[in-house]
Design a protein around this motif. Sequence first.
Motif, PDB file in Angstrom:
ATOM      1  N   GLU A 165      13.581  -8.238   1.224  1.00 40.91           N
ATOM      2  CA  GLU A 165      14.485  -8.218   0.079  1.00 40.91           C
ATOM      3  C   GLU A 165      13.791  -7.547  -1.087  1.00 40.91           C
ATOM      4  OE1 GLU A 165      15.849 -12.162  -0.748  1.00 40.91           O
ATOM      5  OE2 GLU A 165      16.712 -12.426   1.242  1.00 40.91           O
ATOM      6  N   GLY A 166      14.563  -6.843  -1.893  1.00 42.96           N
ATOM      7  CA  GLY A 166      14.016  -6.208  -3.095  1.00 42.96           C
ATOM      8  C   GLY A 166      13.250  -4.928  -2.821  1.00 42.96           C
ATOM      9  N   VAL A 167      13.583  -4.247  -1.733  1.00 42.08           N
ATOM     10  CA  VAL A 167      12.901  -2.990  -1.426  1.00 42.08           C
ATOM     11  C   VAL A 167      13.377  -1.941  -2.435  1.00 42.08           C
ATOM     12  CG1 VAL A 167      12.525  -1.199   0.309  1.00 42.08           C
ATOM     13  CG2 VAL A 167      12.765  -3.591   1.014  1.00 42.08           C
ATOM     14  N   PRO A 168      12.464  -1.322  -3.155  1.00 39.42           N
ATOM     15  CA  PRO A 168      12.878  -0.336  -4.168  1.00 39.42           C
ATOM     16  C   PRO A 168      13.369   0.958  -3.527  1.00 39.42           C
ATOM     17  CG  PRO A 168      10.485  -0.479  -4.071  1.00 39.42           C
ATOM     18  CD  PRO A 168      11.025  -1.521  -3.142  1.00 39.42           C
ATOM     19  N   ARG A 169      14.175   1.688  -4.263  1.00 36.71           N
ATOM     20  CA  ARG A 169      14.669   2.951  -3.733  1.00 36.71           C
ATOM     21  C   ARG A 169      13.529   3.963  -3.698  1.00 36.71           C
ATOM     22  NH1 ARG A 169      18.296   4.934  -8.793  1.00 36.71           N
ATOM     23  NH2 ARG A 169      16.539   5.527 -10.076  1.00 36.71           N
ATOM     24  N   GLY A 170      13.700   4.965  -2.873  1.00 39.20           N
ATOM     25  CA  GLY A 170      12.695   6.013  -2.765  1.00 39.20           C
ATOM     26  C   GLY A 170      12.135   6.118  -1.365  1.00 39.20           C
ATOM     27  N   GLU A 171      11.131   6.997  -1.236  1.00 36.87           N
ATOM     28  CA  GLU A 171      10.512   7.249   0.054  1.00 36.87           C
ATOM     29  C   GLU A 171       9.361   6.272   0.272  1.00 36.87           C
ATOM     30  OE1 GLU A 171      10.194  11.479   1.525  1.00 36.87           O
ATOM     31  OE2 GLU A 171       8.075  10.993   1.119  1.00 36.87           O
ATOM     32  N   HIS A 172       9.292   5.678   1.464  1.00 44.29           N
ATOM     33  CA  HIS A 172       8.280   4.662   1.757  1.00 44.29           C
ATOM     34  C   HIS A 172       7.715   4.843   3.161  1.00 44.29           C
ATOM     35  CE1 HIS A 172       9.497   2.449  -1.795  1.00 44.29           C
ATOM     36  NE2 HIS A 172      10.746   2.481  -1.379  1.00 44.29           N
ATOM     37  N   MET A 173       6.461   4.414   3.326  1.00 40.54           N
ATOM     38  CA  MET A 173       5.825   4.326   4.640  1.00 40.54           C
ATOM     39  C   MET A 173       5.818   2.850   5.034  1.00 40.54           C
ATOM     40  SD  MET A 173       5.115   7.366   5.644  1.00 40.54           S
ATOM     41  CE  MET A 173       4.059   7.094   7.036  1.00 40.54           C
ATOM     42  N   ILE A 174       6.360   2.539   6.208  1.00 41.69           N
ATOM     43  CA  ILE A 174       6.439   1.151   6.682  1.00 41.69           C
ATOM     44  C   ILE A 174       5.534   1.013   7.903  1.00 41.69           C
ATOM     45  CG2 ILE A 174       7.935  -0.633   7.646  1.00 41.69           C
ATOM     46  CD1 ILE A 174      10.256   0.583   6.105  1.00 41.69           C
ATOM     47  N   THR A 175       4.734  -0.062   7.911  1.00 45.87           N
ATOM     48  CA  THR A 175       3.852  -0.393   9.030  1.00 45.87           C
ATOM     49  C   THR A 175       4.021  -1.874   9.335  1.00 45.87           C
ATOM     50  OG1 THR A 175       2.264   1.220   8.206  1.00 45.87           O
ATOM     51  CG2 THR A 175       1.470  -0.320   9.856  1.00 45.87           C
ATOM     52  N   THR A 176       3.960  -2.226  10.611  1.00 43.23           N
ATOM     53  CA  THR A 176       4.044  -3.616  11.036  1.00 43.23           C
ATOM     54  C   THR A 176       2.719  -4.030  11.654  1.00 43.23           C
ATOM     55  OG1 THR A 176       6.392  -3.360  11.515  1.00 43.23           O
ATOM     56  CG2 THR A 176       5.311  -5.231  12.495  1.00 43.23           C
ATOM     57  N   LYS A 177       2.281  -5.255  11.338  1.00 45.30           N
ATOM     58  CA  LYS A 177       1.078  -5.813  11.953  1.00 45.30           C
ATOM     59  C   LYS A 177       1.444  -7.158  12.564  1.00 45.30           C
ATOM     60  CE  LYS A 177      -2.146  -3.476   8.914  1.00 45.30           C
ATOM     61  NZ  LYS A 177      -3.349  -3.569   8.105  1.00 45.30           N
ATOM     62  N   VAL A 178       0.987  -7.381  13.785  1.00 44.75           N
ATOM     63  CA  VAL A 178       1.229  -8.643  14.484  1.00 44.75           C
ATOM     64  C   VAL A 178      -0.118  -9.337  14.640  1.00 44.75           C
ATOM     65  CG1 VAL A 178       1.968  -9.705  16.651  1.00 44.75           C
ATOM     66  CG2 VAL A 178       3.278  -7.814  15.672  1.00 44.75           C
TER      67      VAL A 178
END
Length: 182
Positions: free
Chosen positions: A146-159
């Motif tokens: 929630e609350g992700v700002p607009r614009g270009e982003h790099m997303i990574t997941t860690k388990v």
Amino acid sequence: MKTVKKLKAALYVLAAGLGVLAVSANAEEVYKWVDSNGVTHYGDEQRVASQNGASKVDVKAPKVGTVDTVYVPQRETIRPSNATSNNNIKVTIVSPANGQEIRANDGVVTVSSSINPMPSGNYSTKVFIDGSLFGSANNSPSVRLEGVPRGEHMITTKVQVQGGKIFTSNSVKVTVLRVSVH
């Protein structure tokens, strides 16, 4: 001459100490009143309080070194062990896709990962946006942000699996589209 200087210094320290005591003693008196618009006000000036027909509020000093609440941690959902090894797990972000434009006027983005094989025991999925932790979930490959700002982003997941090992996904580049209000 030195004795006079020492005496003056001692008087300055004493005067400063008395000033602090006077301020702290006065700060304990708090007044409450309601104005003609029905708005409740609080203040510590007796003159202003008297003009507004305020009543004195009993303010108690906090207890030092005691805790009034008891913290009880929530229990995690315990998953049964499925006898797989937590040594070689592959994590891949499946949603959103790399290069995807996401319309999220409310700033809500769900990130789903593929975890293969599924970890034995409990695990935690953490989502990082532009290198900063943005959200997490226990025992789920999907995380609602929630609350992700607009614009270009790099997303990574860690388990992170039981025993502390961490497995990192590929990174995806997304663009979050949100309505701008001026």
